[in-house]
Design a protein around this motif. Structure first.
Motif, PDB file in Angstrom:
ATOM      1  N   MET A  85       0.001   6.409 -34.398  1.00  0.00           N
ATOM      2  CA  MET A  85       0.606   5.084 -34.450  1.00  0.00           C
ATOM      3  C   MET A  85      -0.434   4.037 -34.864  1.00  0.00           C
ATOM      4  O   MET A  85      -0.157   3.184 -35.712  1.00  0.00           O
ATOM      5  CB  MET A  85       1.178   4.730 -33.078  1.00  0.00           C
ATOM      6  N   ALA A  86      -1.627   4.129 -34.315  1.00  0.00           N
ATOM      7  CA  ALA A  86      -2.666   3.152 -34.643  1.00  0.00           C
ATOM      8  C   ALA A  86      -3.024   3.203 -36.125  1.00  0.00           C
ATOM      9  O   ALA A  86      -3.162   2.153 -36.783  1.00  0.00           O
ATOM     10  CB  ALA A  86      -3.914   3.413 -33.796  1.00  0.00           C
ATOM     11  N   TYR A  87      -3.145   4.408 -36.687  1.00  0.00           N
ATOM     12  CA  TYR A  87      -3.490   4.509 -38.105  1.00  0.00           C
ATOM     13  C   TYR A  87      -2.320   4.151 -39.011  1.00  0.00           C
ATOM     14  O   TYR A  87      -2.525   3.582 -40.082  1.00  0.00           O
ATOM     15  CB  TYR A  87      -4.075   5.890 -38.430  1.00  0.00           C
ATOM     16  N   TRP A  88      -1.082   4.455 -38.589  1.00  0.00           N
ATOM     17  CA  TRP A  88       0.071   4.013 -39.389  1.00  0.00           C
ATOM     18  C   TRP A  88       0.144   2.493 -39.402  1.00  0.00           C
ATOM     19  O   TRP A  88       0.467   1.882 -40.431  1.00  0.00           O
ATOM     20  CB  TRP A  88       1.377   4.605 -38.865  1.00  0.00           C
ATOM     21  N   GLN A  89      -0.149   1.864 -38.260  1.00  0.00           N
ATOM     22  CA  GLN A  89      -0.117   0.406 -38.215  1.00  0.00           C
ATOM     23  C   GLN A  89      -1.171  -0.189 -39.140  1.00  0.00           C
ATOM     24  O   GLN A  89      -0.898  -1.143 -39.868  1.00  0.00           O
ATOM     25  CB  GLN A  89      -0.321  -0.098 -36.781  1.00  0.00           C
ATOM     26  N   ARG A  90      -2.377   0.376 -39.118  1.00  0.00           N
ATOM     27  CA  ARG A  90      -3.425  -0.108 -40.023  1.00  0.00           C
ATOM     28  C   ARG A  90      -3.023   0.109 -41.480  1.00  0.00           C
ATOM     29  O   ARG A  90      -3.252  -0.755 -42.330  1.00  0.00           O
ATOM     30  CB  ARG A  90      -4.752   0.594 -39.737  1.00  0.00           C
ATOM     31  N   ALA A  91      -2.414   1.260 -41.764  1.00  0.00           N
ATOM     32  CA  ALA A  91      -1.978   1.539 -43.140  1.00  0.00           C
ATOM     33  C   ALA A  91      -0.929   0.515 -43.574  1.00  0.00           C
ATOM     34  O   ALA A  91      -0.976   0.012 -44.701  1.00  0.00           O
ATOM     35  CB  ALA A  91      -1.426   2.961 -43.244  1.00  0.00           C
ATOM     36  N   GLU A 106       6.018   2.414 -42.586  1.00  0.00           N
ATOM     37  CA  GLU A 106       7.113   1.746 -41.886  1.00  0.00           C
ATOM     38  C   GLU A 106       8.092   2.757 -41.300  1.00  0.00           C
ATOM     39  O   GLU A 106       8.550   2.617 -40.169  1.00  0.00           O
ATOM     40  CB  GLU A 106       7.830   0.791 -42.824  1.00  0.00           C
ATOM     41  N   GLU A 107       8.408   3.770 -42.078  1.00  0.00           N
ATOM     42  CA  GLU A 107       9.337   4.804 -41.607  1.00  0.00           C
ATOM     43  C   GLU A 107       8.771   5.528 -40.384  1.00  0.00           C
ATOM     44  O   GLU A 107       9.480   5.739 -39.397  1.00  0.00           O
ATOM     45  CB  GLU A 107       9.606   5.796 -42.737  1.00  0.00           C
ATOM     46  N   LYS A 111      10.168   5.524 -36.486  1.00  0.00           N
ATOM     47  CA  LYS A 111      10.450   6.754 -35.750  1.00  0.00           C
ATOM     48  C   LYS A 111       9.763   6.758 -34.386  1.00  0.00           C
ATOM     49  O   LYS A 111      10.263   7.350 -33.441  1.00  0.00           O
ATOM     50  CB  LYS A 111       9.993   7.982 -36.541  1.00  0.00           C
ATOM     51  N   MET A 112       8.615   6.096 -34.309  1.00  0.00           N
ATOM     52  CA  MET A 112       7.860   6.022 -33.054  1.00  0.00           C
ATOM     53  C   MET A 112       8.353   4.894 -32.159  1.00  0.00           C
ATOM     54  O   MET A 112       7.831   4.678 -31.082  1.00  0.00           O
ATOM     55  CB  MET A 112       6.368   5.828 -33.345  1.00  0.00           C
ATOM     56  N   GLY A 113       9.357   4.154 -32.652  1.00  0.00           N
ATOM     57  CA  GLY A 113       9.929   3.077 -31.851  1.00  0.00           C
ATOM     58  C   GLY A 113       9.171   1.768 -31.935  1.00  0.00           C
ATOM     59  O   GLY A 113       9.319   0.903 -31.079  1.00  0.00           O
TER      60      GLY A 113
END
Length: 150
Positions: A85-91, A106-107, A111-113
Motif C-alpha cells: 500500500m505504501a509503495y502504491w501510494q507513492r507510485a 489507483e486500482e 482494492k485495498m480499501g
C-alpha cells in the motif's frame, strides 16, 4: 558490458554496470540497470535481492514510478499489504495523469480499501473524455444529417 554482450542475464555484471553508471553520474542508465537486475532477481525467485535492487533504483530517482510499482507488486505477492500500500501510494503520487502506472496504482489502492483523494482517478478522466467524444460525435451526426435532409 562485454560480459553482458555474451550473457545478458549475468547478475554480477549487471550489478557492476549499475554501479559504474552511478559513479559516472549516468543516473538514468543506473536506474534502468538496477530495474533490469531487480526483474532478473524476481524471475529467479531471489526476492530479497530484487527488493534491494529496486530500492537502489528508487534512491537514485525517487520520482521514477516503475520501480515503485514493481516493489509494490512484489510486496503484495509476499502478502505484505502495508508495504504494498505504501509503495502504491507513492507510485500514485509520483504519476502524471497520462502515466499508465497511475491507473494500476489507483486500482490496487481501491482494492485495498484506500479512498482516492486530491485528484480524479485516471479511469474517471478517461471515461469523462470518452463521454465528451461521444457527445461531439452525436452533435456532428445531427448537423450532417440535417445537411442531407436539405
Amino acid at each position: 558490458q562485454d560480459v553482458l554482450d555474451v550473457e545478458p542475464n549475468h547478475v554480477e555484471a549487471l550489478a557492476g554496470l549499475a554501479g559504474v553508471y552511478e559513479r559516472l553520474g549516468e543516473r538514468e542508465w543506473a536506474v534502468t540497470t538496477w530495474i533490469k537486475l531487480a526483474l532478473l532477481h524476481e524471475q529467479r525467485g531471489q526476492l530479497d535481492a530484487a527488493k534491494q535492487a529496486y530500492l537502489k533504483a528508487i534512491a537514485l530517482d525517487p520520482k521514477y514510478v516503475e520501480p515503485l510499482a514493481n516493489l509494490a507488486m512484489l510486496f503484495a505477492r509476499q502478502g505484505d499489504k502495508q508495504q504494498a500500500m505504501a509503495y502504491w501510494q507513492r507510485a500514485a503520487e509520483m504519476s502524471q495523469p497520462s502515466d499508465p502506472w497511475l491507473a494500476q496504482a489507483e486500482e490496487q489502492l481501491q482494492k485495498m480499501g484506500i479512498p482516492l483523494t486530491g485528484r480524479p482517478s485516471r479511469r474517471s478522466l478517461i471515461q469523462h473524455e470518452m463521454q465528451d467524444d461521444q457527445q461531439t460525435m452525436n452533435e456532428f451526426r445531427a448537423v450532417t444529417e440535417s445537411w442531407y435532409r436539405q
